[in-house]
Design a protein around this motif. Structure first.
Motif, short mmCIF file in Angstrom:
data_model
loop_
_atom_site.label_atom_id
_atom_site.label_comp_id
_atom_site.label_asym_id
_atom_site.label_seq_id
_atom_site.Cartn_x
_atom_site.Cartn_y
_atom_site.Cartn_z
N SER A 27 0.86 -1.17 0.00
CA SER A 27 0.00 0.00 0.00
C SER A 27 0.91 1.23 0.00
O SER A 27 1.76 1.37 0.88
CB SER A 27 -0.89 -0.02 1.25
OG SER A 27 -1.72 1.11 1.27
N LYS A 63 -6.51 -1.09 -14.40
CA LYS A 63 -6.20 -0.02 -13.44
C LYS A 63 -5.01 0.81 -13.91
O LYS A 63 -5.02 2.04 -13.83
CB LYS A 63 -5.92 -0.58 -12.04
CG LYS A 63 -7.11 -1.28 -11.42
CD LYS A 63 -8.19 -0.30 -11.08
CE LYS A 63 -9.33 -1.01 -10.36
NZ LYS A 63 -10.49 -0.18 -10.21
N LEU A 67 -4.67 4.93 -15.00
CA LEU A 67 -3.67 5.85 -14.44
C LEU A 67 -3.00 6.70 -15.52
O LEU A 67 -2.41 7.74 -15.20
CB LEU A 67 -2.63 5.09 -13.64
CG LEU A 67 -3.14 4.48 -12.34
CD1 LEU A 67 -2.05 3.67 -11.66
CD2 LEU A 67 -3.67 5.55 -11.39
N ILE A 75 -1.38 9.73 -6.12
CA ILE A 75 -2.42 8.76 -5.78
C ILE A 75 -2.02 7.94 -4.55
O ILE A 75 -0.84 7.88 -4.19
CB ILE A 75 -2.69 7.79 -6.95
CG1 ILE A 75 -1.46 6.95 -7.29
CG2 ILE A 75 -3.20 8.54 -8.17
CD1 ILE A 75 -1.72 5.82 -8.26
N VAL A 77 -2.33 3.98 -3.53
CA VAL A 77 -2.50 2.78 -4.34
C VAL A 77 -2.28 1.52 -3.51
O VAL A 77 -1.49 1.51 -2.58
CB VAL A 77 -1.55 2.83 -5.56
CG1 VAL A 77 -0.10 2.79 -5.15
CG2 VAL A 77 -1.83 1.74 -6.55
N LYS A 78 -3.01 0.46 -3.89
CA LYS A 78 -2.82 -0.87 -3.30
C LYS A 78 -2.61 -1.86 -4.42
O LYS A 78 -3.13 -1.69 -5.53
CB LYS A 78 -4.04 -1.29 -2.48
CG LYS A 78 -4.22 -0.48 -1.22
CD LYS A 78 -5.38 -0.98 -0.41
CE LYS A 78 -5.54 -0.10 0.83
NZ LYS A 78 -6.66 -0.54 1.65
N VAL A 93 -1.49 -3.09 -9.85
CA VAL A 93 -2.43 -2.22 -9.15
C VAL A 93 -3.78 -2.91 -9.04
O VAL A 93 -4.33 -3.36 -10.04
CB VAL A 93 -2.58 -0.86 -9.87
CG1 VAL A 93 -3.61 0.01 -9.17
CG2 VAL A 93 -1.24 -0.15 -9.98
N GLU A 95 -6.20 -1.39 -6.67
CA GLU A 95 -7.09 -0.25 -6.42
C GLU A 95 -6.25 1.00 -6.19
O GLU A 95 -5.08 0.92 -5.81
CB GLU A 95 -8.03 -0.51 -5.25
CG GLU A 95 -7.37 -0.73 -3.91
CD GLU A 95 -8.37 -1.05 -2.82
OE1 GLU A 95 -8.86 -0.10 -2.19
OE2 GLU A 95 -8.65 -2.25 -2.62
N TYR A 96 -6.88 2.13 -6.45
CA TYR A 96 -6.20 3.41 -6.22
C TYR A 96 -7.24 4.49 -6.03
O TYR A 96 -8.43 4.31 -6.37
CB TYR A 96 -5.29 3.78 -7.39
CG TYR A 96 -6.04 4.18 -8.64
CD1 TYR A 96 -6.38 5.53 -8.86
CD2 TYR A 96 -6.44 3.25 -9.58
CE1 TYR A 96 -7.08 5.88 -9.98
CE2 TYR A 96 -7.13 3.61 -10.70
CZ TYR A 96 -7.46 4.93 -10.90
OH TYR A 96 -8.18 5.29 -12.01
#
Length: 101
Positions: A27, A63, A67, A75, A77-78, A93, A95-96
């Motif tokens: 993360s 994702k 971007l 951002i 980001v996870k 990526v 999620e973000y």
């Protein structure tokens, strides 16, 4: 004998080199989105620079494609990160969200 030694070395390399390629969850807060400085079809056209100065090259997925519109934005980001054969951080990526300063 030479073939046996070669097989042993290959097995040793597979066993002990594999953990360096294992993906781990990550993360990142306040990572900057930039155009990638590497032209590699296996990597996205954008990359991330973390708050701590680490480069993260992105796996091309939906994702990462999103971007591309956020170049020069920050951002959170996870995703999962691993090292590629070149020793680069490669992030998938999951999620973000845009980080507002």
């Amino acid at each position: 004998m030479k073939k046996l030694a070669t097989l042993f070395m290959m097995a040793f390399m597979l066993i002990f080199a594999a953990p360096s390629f294992a993906a781990e969850s990550i993360s990142l807060s306040k990572a900057a989105v930039y155009n990638s400085d590497i032209e590699d079809k296996a990597l996205s056209s954008v990359m991330l620079l973390s708050y701590y100065g680490e480069d993260y090259y992105l796996v091309p997925n939906d994702k990462a494609k999103e971007l591309e519109k956020l170049v020069e934005h920050t951002i959170n980001v996870k995703g999962t990160v691993s090292k590629d054969a070149e020793g680069r951080n490669v992030l998938t990526v999951t999620e973000y969200q845009e980080a507002f300063n």
